[in-house]
Structure formats: structure tokens, C-alpha cells
Motif scaffolding. Structure first.
Motif, mmCIF file in Angstrom:
data_model
loop_
_atom_site.group_PDB
_atom_site.id
_atom_site.type_symbol
_atom_site.label_atom_id
_atom_site.label_comp_id
_atom_site.label_asym_id
_atom_site.label_seq_id
_atom_site.Cartn_x
_atom_site.Cartn_y
_atom_site.Cartn_z
ATOM 1 N N ILE A 34 26.587 38.834 24.011
ATOM 2 C CA ILE A 34 27.627 38.771 23.482
ATOM 3 C C ILE A 34 28.929 37.491 23.896
ATOM 4 C CG2 ILE A 34 30.076 39.689 22.765
ATOM 5 C CD1 ILE A 34 28.441 42.411 22.238
ATOM 6 N N ASN A 35 28.769 37.657 25.187
ATOM 7 C CA ASN A 35 29.633 36.704 25.957
ATOM 8 C C ASN A 35 28.918 35.376 25.902
ATOM 9 O OD1 ASN A 35 31.786 38.663 26.743
ATOM 10 N ND2 ASN A 35 30.508 39.522 28.266
ATOM 11 N N PRO A 42 32.095 32.622 32.571
ATOM 12 C CA PRO A 42 32.410 33.616 33.793
ATOM 13 C C PRO A 42 32.047 35.133 33.731
ATOM 14 C CG PRO A 42 34.269 31.891 33.341
ATOM 15 C CD PRO A 42 33.220 31.914 32.253
ATOM 16 N N LEU A 43 32.516 35.855 32.467
ATOM 17 C CA LEU A 43 32.052 37.047 32.307
ATOM 18 C C LEU A 43 30.595 37.299 32.504
ATOM 19 C CD1 LEU A 43 33.012 40.200 32.111
ATOM 20 C CD2 LEU A 43 33.510 39.374 29.892
ATOM 21 N N LEU A 80 34.500 45.250 38.531
ATOM 22 C CA LEU A 80 35.096 43.954 38.447
ATOM 23 C C LEU A 80 34.557 43.501 36.963
ATOM 24 C CD1 LEU A 80 36.345 41.534 39.644
ATOM 25 C CD2 LEU A 80 33.606 40.801 40.486
ATOM 26 N N CYS A 81 33.584 43.816 36.508
ATOM 27 C CA CYS A 81 33.342 43.407 34.968
ATOM 28 C C CYS A 81 34.149 43.867 33.980
ATOM 29 C CB CYS A 81 31.849 43.754 34.631
ATOM 30 S SG CYS A 81 30.545 42.970 35.456
ATOM 31 N N ILE A 82 34.661 45.390 34.424
ATOM 32 C CA ILE A 82 35.542 45.758 33.357
ATOM 33 C C ILE A 82 37.032 45.060 33.394
ATOM 34 C CG2 ILE A 82 37.189 47.930 32.963
ATOM 35 C CD1 ILE A 82 34.820 49.507 33.962
ATOM 36 N N ILE A 86 38.766 42.548 30.464
ATOM 37 C CA ILE A 86 39.901 42.785 29.954
ATOM 38 C C ILE A 86 40.857 41.640 30.226
ATOM 39 C CG2 ILE A 86 42.384 44.128 30.347
ATOM 40 C CD1 ILE A 86 40.612 46.403 31.531
ATOM 41 N N TRP A 87 40.872 40.848 31.353
ATOM 42 C CA TRP A 87 41.543 39.524 31.380
ATOM 43 C C TRP A 87 40.899 38.421 30.506
ATOM 44 C CZ3 TRP A 87 39.587 34.722 33.057
ATOM 45 C CH2 TRP A 87 40.669 33.651 33.377
ATOM 46 N N GLN A 88 39.830 38.591 30.294
ATOM 47 C CA GLN A 88 39.263 37.488 29.257
ATOM 48 C C GLN A 88 39.684 37.310 27.714
ATOM 49 O OE1 GLN A 88 37.734 34.790 29.869
ATOM 50 N NE2 GLN A 88 35.692 34.787 31.057
ATOM 51 N N THR A 89 40.200 38.858 27.684
ATOM 52 C CA THR A 89 40.760 39.211 25.959
ATOM 53 C C THR A 89 42.060 38.999 26.361
ATOM 54 O OG1 THR A 89 40.315 41.493 26.468
ATOM 55 C CG2 THR A 89 38.632 40.391 25.520
#
Length: 338
Positions: A34-35, A42-43, A80-82, A86-89
């Protein structure tokens, strides 16, 4: 040193980890795809690292002696993924459904102390960043409500996870204490005698181990003549003298009705024989007072030594038992070391 019986108290965590690792790899592969489609590299890269590490961890999970370290790194990557997701969105409110998972997994897999530190390291920065970004929005009331709901849900999950893990650790600790101790004398019971011996054997600071098998002479006669209450007092008195004569790093066990075992790490046979003789003299010179009556009690002791008398536990125990039998046959109230 912790007896092997309780040393691997993380077995249930290994079971949880097995399920978590499969879910992590499956979910991670989906999110990576998806990413990549969304061009959020980065994610996607962090998720690739997390999935690769999870795969390596799954292969090492059941045989590693450093489960806590592996688990800590695994959780840090997942958390860290979580946070990065959240930051990416831009900290979209819907993404915060993942935040309560942090305290739940941290306490479940790492215990109370490390779980608290790990939760604080990821939850507090996440909430702080969310608060800072949301507070800049024009719709203060709506975002204030969202912030309150999210913060309360995460903090509630944190609190409940902490309370659950605290109670679980207290119950497990009490069960362990009950299972490993003889309720009458407070000494260790026979349940993990062999496991303690095996741990001492592999300790490089322990070149040899002396074993004493101690048996109260004519104990059945004491019970028959004075009653079982008096017999219990004699057992307690013997255990008390054992504690008084031994060192803090020695191991004391009640292995039978009137029989005790003492493991003396890094003590040569000569020293162990002297200690056994000291114990015998102390007991014979200290009658047990019960309801105004003095009950004389003596002991017989058989001594063996690892590795002089054998390599395996059952060999050492058998030699000590044979010498104890000889002490009994030769008239009781004596130490047989050879």
C-alpha cells in the motif's frame, strides 16, 4: 541464581510471539504494498526492515537464550512503524486506533518494568506530537474533543495493561514461592533440586560441589512417642540449624519426611565434612523444647562431591545416599564422607 523450574517463565510469551509474528509479517507485507503504491517510501522501508527482522526472530524464537532482547527490538520496530504511519498521515485521527496496542503489547511481552519504559518511550512522544499539530487547527472544539478521546483511550489502555501485568506478576510470584518451598520448614523442596545442581555445574566459578544428605535419627520414634507436633518442631529446628551452619550461596532442600539435602558450591570434601560435623554437634547439643520437655534429636549425614564421585546428578545423589545408609548402619549420629 534462579532455578530452571522458573527460569523459563516466558514460555507463554513465546506462544503469543508466534501469533504476533505471523500477523506482523502478513500485515507488514500488505502495508508495504500500500505504501509503495502511495509513494510513501520512508514508511515502506521501515516496514520492510520490521518484516525482515520479524522473520529472523521467528526462526530464532524457540532456541534463543536472549528472548527479551529480540522481543525488545521487535517491539521497537513495530511501534516505530505505528508512529511513523500516524505521522505520514499528518496524525489523522483514524490512525490512532493503533496506539492502544503499544501498552498492551509492551506489558504482555516485556513485563511490568520494561513494559512501562517502552510504553512511555513511544506513547508520550506520540501524544505530544499529536497534541502539538492538532492544536494548530482552526476547529479547536472539534479537535479538542478528538484529542481528549484519543488521549483517554490510550491512557486507559496503558493503565489497564499495567494493572493486569502487576497482578499477573504478583500471582505468578506467589505460585512460584508456594511451589518451590516446603511450607513447614521454609526450605526449598525436592522439585527443583536437580535443576539447581545442573545450573551450578555449568557455572565456571564452581569447580566442585559438595552434597550432604542429612537424615534425622529415629524420627518415627519421636513422632510415636511425642506426637507429630513435636516431630514438626524437630524438623523446624533442624532446618534452623542448617541455615545457621551454611553460607548464603548454599542451597538447602527438604527432600523427604525427615531427610534434607544441602548443596555446597565450590566447597571441597574436607570443608564439607567439617561443616557436616559442626551441624551434627550443634543439633545433638541443642535439645528441642516442647511444652516444657526437651527432645533430643541427632542426625546422620552422607557426603558426596562432584565431580570426584561422578558426573551426573543421580550418581552424586546415589553416593551420598549410600554413605548416609552406612552412617545409619554404623550406629547413627555420625558423618560418613568416604
Amino acid at each position: 541464581m534462579v532455578p530452571t523450574l522458573w527460569n523459563d517463565n516466558n514460555q507463554y510469551r513465546r506462544t503469543v510471539l508466534k501469533t504476533m509474528q505471523w500477523l506482523t509479517m502478513l500485515a507488514g507485507i500488505c502495508f508495504i504494498c500500500i505504501n509503495i503504491v502511495k509513494n510513501q517510501w520512508p514508511l515502506a522501508i521501515i516496514e520492510m526492515v520490521a518484516v525482515a527482522f520479524t522473520l529472523a526472530f521467528a526462526r530464532a524464537r524457540d532456541r534463543t537464550r536472549h528472548l527479551a532482547r529480540w522481543t525488545l527490538v521487535y517491539l521497537c520496530l513495530v511501534f516505530l512503524c505505528i508512529l511513523l504511519g500516524i505521522w505520514q498521515t499528518r496524525f489523522a485521527t483514524g490512525q490512532f486506533i493503533w496506539m492502544p496496542l503499544i501498552p498492551m503489547l509492551a506489558y504482555l511481552l516485556m513485563g511490568k518494568r520494561t513494559g512501562t519504559l517502552l510504553t512511555a518511550a513511544f506513547v508520550l512522544p506520540g501524544l505530544a506530537l499529536f497534541l502539538a499539530l492538532e492544536w494548530q487547527s482552526n476547529n479547536t472544539l472539534a479537535h479538542g474533543t478528538a484529542i481528549s478521546n484519543i488521549a483517554l483511550s490510550v491512557l486507559l489502555a496503558w493503565m489497564l495493561s499495567y494493572v493486569y501485568e502487576s497482578n499477573r506478576e504478583a500471582v505468578v510470584s506467589e505460585l512460584q514461592r508456594t511451589a518451590e518451598r516446603d511450607p513447614l520448614t521454609g526450605l526449598h523442596n525436592r522439585l527443583h533440586l536437580e535443576s539447581v545442581f545442573q545450573q551450578l555445574k555449568v557455572n565456571e566459578k564452581v569447580p566442585y560441589i559438595a552434597m550432604l544428605l542429612v537424615d534425622i535419627d529415629l524420627f518415627k520414634h519421636i513422632n510415636d512417642q511425642f506426637g507429630h507436633t513435636a516431630g514438626d518442631e524437630v524438623l523446624r529446628a533442624t532446618a534452623k540449624q542448617l541455615r545457621a551452619c551454611t553460607r548464603r550461596n548454599d542451597w538447602l532442600f527438604r527432600v523427604g519426611g525427615e531427610e534434607f539435602c544441602v548443596l555446597l558450591p565450590a566447597m571441597a570434601s574436607g570443608q564439607a565434612a567439617e561443616l557436616a560435623e559442626q551441624l551434627r554437634l550443634r543439633l545433638s547439643a541443642s535439645p528441642v523444647a516442647i511444652k516444657g520437655r526437651d527432645i533430643d534429636a541427632t542426625i546422620s549425614v552422607g557426603l558426596s562431591n562432584w565431580p570426584l564421585d561422578g558426573e551426573q546428578f543421580h550418581d552424586i545423589y546415589q553416593v551420598a545416599d549410600t554413605r548416609l545408609y552406612r552412617a545409619k548402619k554404623q550406629g547413627r549420629n555420625q558423618v560418613v564422607a568416604l
